[in-house]
Design a protein around this motif. Structure first.
Motif, mmCIF file in Angstrom:
data_model
loop_
_atom_site.group_PDB
_atom_site.id
_atom_site.type_symbol
_atom_site.label_atom_id
_atom_site.label_comp_id
_atom_site.label_asym_id
_atom_site.label_seq_id
_atom_site.Cartn_x
_atom_site.Cartn_y
_atom_site.Cartn_z
ATOM 1 N N MET A 245 0.844 -1.188 0.000
ATOM 2 C CA MET A 245 0.000 0.000 0.000
ATOM 3 C C MET A 245 0.882 1.242 0.000
ATOM 4 N N LEU A 246 0.368 2.310 -0.567
ATOM 5 C CA LEU A 246 1.090 3.577 -0.608
ATOM 6 C C LEU A 246 0.988 4.271 0.745
ATOM 7 N N ILE A 247 1.812 5.261 0.970
ATOM 8 C CA ILE A 247 1.874 5.930 2.257
ATOM 9 C C ILE A 247 0.535 6.568 2.643
ATOM 10 N N GLY A 248 -0.193 7.103 1.689
ATOM 11 C CA GLY A 248 -1.500 7.692 1.963
ATOM 12 C C GLY A 248 -2.501 6.659 2.450
ATOM 13 N N GLU A 249 -2.453 5.474 1.856
ATOM 14 C CA GLU A 249 -3.340 4.383 2.276
ATOM 15 C C GLU A 249 -2.975 3.906 3.674
ATOM 16 N N LEU A 250 -1.681 3.817 3.963
ATOM 17 C CA LEU A 250 -1.226 3.429 5.296
ATOM 18 C C LEU A 250 -1.640 4.479 6.327
ATOM 19 N N ALA A 251 -1.520 5.722 5.952
ATOM 20 C CA ALA A 251 -1.926 6.804 6.849
ATOM 21 C C ALA A 251 -3.412 6.715 7.161
ATOM 22 N N LYS A 252 -4.205 6.457 6.143
ATOM 23 C CA LYS A 252 -5.651 6.347 6.331
ATOM 24 C C LYS A 252 -6.001 5.140 7.206
ATOM 25 N N ALA A 253 -5.303 4.038 7.004
ATOM 26 C CA ALA A 253 -5.577 2.807 7.747
ATOM 27 C C ALA A 253 -5.192 2.914 9.222
ATOM 28 N N THR A 254 -4.218 3.749 9.525
ATOM 29 C CA THR A 254 -3.710 3.824 10.904
ATOM 30 C C THR A 254 -4.033 5.128 11.616
ATOM 31 N N GLY A 255 -4.413 6.152 10.878
ATOM 32 C CA GLY A 255 -4.657 7.456 11.496
ATOM 33 C C GLY A 255 -3.374 8.214 11.797
ATOM 34 N N VAL A 256 -2.275 7.780 11.230
ATOM 35 C CA VAL A 256 -0.973 8.424 11.410
ATOM 36 C C VAL A 256 -0.663 9.192 10.124
ATOM 37 N N SER A 257 -0.253 10.434 10.265
ATOM 38 C CA SER A 257 -0.020 11.254 9.079
ATOM 39 C C SER A 257 1.170 10.737 8.271
ATOM 40 N N PRO A 258 1.161 10.975 6.960
ATOM 41 C CA PRO A 258 2.297 10.559 6.135
ATOM 42 C C PRO A 258 3.619 11.159 6.619
ATOM 43 N N LYS B 270 10.178 -0.177 9.298
ATOM 44 C CA LYS B 270 11.019 -0.734 8.243
ATOM 45 C C LYS B 270 10.950 0.162 7.002
ATOM 46 N N PRO B 271 12.086 0.487 6.416
ATOM 47 C CA PRO B 271 12.076 1.341 5.223
ATOM 48 C C PRO B 271 11.208 0.737 4.122
ATOM 49 N N ALA B 272 10.410 1.577 3.534
ATOM 50 C CA ALA B 272 9.513 1.120 2.478
ATOM 51 C C ALA B 272 10.296 0.889 1.202
ATOM 52 N N ARG B 273 9.818 -0.074 0.446
ATOM 53 C CA ARG B 273 10.424 -0.224 -0.880
ATOM 54 C C ARG B 273 9.810 0.856 -1.762
ATOM 55 N N ARG B 274 10.473 1.146 -2.841
ATOM 56 C CA ARG B 274 10.046 2.248 -3.711
ATOM 57 C C ARG B 274 9.601 1.716 -5.071
ATOM 58 N N THR B 275 8.640 2.411 -5.620
ATOM 59 C CA THR B 275 8.213 2.094 -6.987
ATOM 60 C C THR B 275 9.163 2.797 -7.954
ATOM 61 N N ARG B 276 8.965 2.565 -9.223
ATOM 62 C CA ARG B 276 9.799 3.245 -10.221
ATOM 63 C C ARG B 276 9.581 4.752 -10.170
ATOM 64 N N GLY B 277 8.402 5.160 -9.760
ATOM 65 C CA GLY B 277 8.102 6.592 -9.629
ATOM 66 C C GLY B 277 8.548 7.145 -8.274
ATOM 67 N N ASN B 278 9.278 6.344 -7.503
ATOM 68 C CA ASN B 278 9.841 6.711 -6.197
ATOM 69 C C ASN B 278 8.778 6.882 -5.090
ATOM 70 N N TYR B 279 7.624 6.232 -5.261
ATOM 71 C CA TYR B 279 6.603 6.241 -4.210
ATOM 72 C C TYR B 279 6.929 5.160 -3.192
ATOM 73 N N ARG B 280 6.683 5.456 -1.926
ATOM 74 C CA ARG B 280 6.877 4.455 -0.884
ATOM 75 C C ARG B 280 5.743 3.430 -0.950
ATOM 76 N N VAL B 281 6.114 2.157 -0.827
ATOM 77 C CA VAL B 281 5.131 1.084 -0.801
ATOM 78 C C VAL B 281 5.380 0.259 0.457
ATOM 79 N N TYR B 282 4.341 0.112 1.272
ATOM 80 C CA TYR B 282 4.436 -0.619 2.536
ATOM 81 C C TYR B 282 3.631 -1.904 2.450
ATOM 82 N N ASP B 283 4.073 -2.911 3.203
ATOM 83 C CA ASP B 283 3.284 -4.131 3.264
ATOM 84 C C ASP B 283 2.355 -4.069 4.484
#
Length: 176
Positions: free
Chosen positions: A1-14, A27-40
């Motif tokens: 999930m992207l950082i915005g989705e993680l923020a929404k799921a947890t109530g913690v700001s990006p 844990k450091p997020a892996r990055r997409t080709r567009g340099n977006y953070r992706v979290y599991d």
């Protein structure tokens, strides 16, 4: 999930999520080709633990220590017990300080029951304040510099200009 989705799921700001990541709490997020953070999915309970531990009085340093033990051993009861014991001792000390401050404030209130005795004499604005011995600790500083909760802060920003307006006003016979 992207950082915005993680923020929404947890109530913690990006911004906070990125901060926790830089501190090594998350844990450091892996990055997409567009340099977006992706979290599991494991980031959700991790963030929930961090926020809950903070609400219990654990500092980010304490939480980092717990997570370090958890990553090495998988068992955290010992370190959490040790930190919680230290926090309990700090709370007990704070309660003692609060009770001492309460007693001093109660004495001040009792001394101020007779309004006819309350005539300021230069250079003392209020002799009763000067007669009550102050506490020499961090508690009085914290209480004097207490910041309201965020929802109140916005309201106070609007009144910032008005905050010292009373200083220049003429005395209009206060009811005190």
């Amino acid at each position: 999930m992207l950082i915005g989705e993680l923020a929404k799921a947890t109530g913690v700001s990006p911004k906070t999520i990125r901060y926790y990541e830089t501190l090594g709490l998350l844990k450091p997020a892996r990055r997409t080709r567009g340099n977006y953070r992706v979290y599991d999915e494991s980031a959700i309970p991790m963030l929930q633990f961090i926020r809950h531990a903070e609400r219990l009085g654990f500092s980010l340093k304490d939480i980092r220590q717990v997570l370090r033990v958890w990553r090495r051993k998988g068992i955290t009861c010992g370190i959490i017990r040790q930190i919680a014991q230290q926090k309990l001792e700090q709370v007990d000390a704070l309660l003692r300080e609060l009770m001492a401050l309460r007693e001093r404030l109660q004495r001040l209130i009792e001394a101020l029951t007779d309004p006819h005795n309350c005539r300021p004499k230069h250079p003392c604005i209020c002799r009763y304040v000067m007669e009550v011995p102050p506490l020499e600790n961090r508690l009085t500083y914290l209480l004097a510099n207490w910041t309201p909760t965020p929802h109140r802060r916005r309201h106070q920003r609007r009144k910032r200009k008005e905050r010292w307006a009373w200083w220049d006003e003429e005395d209009e016979g206060d009811a005190y």
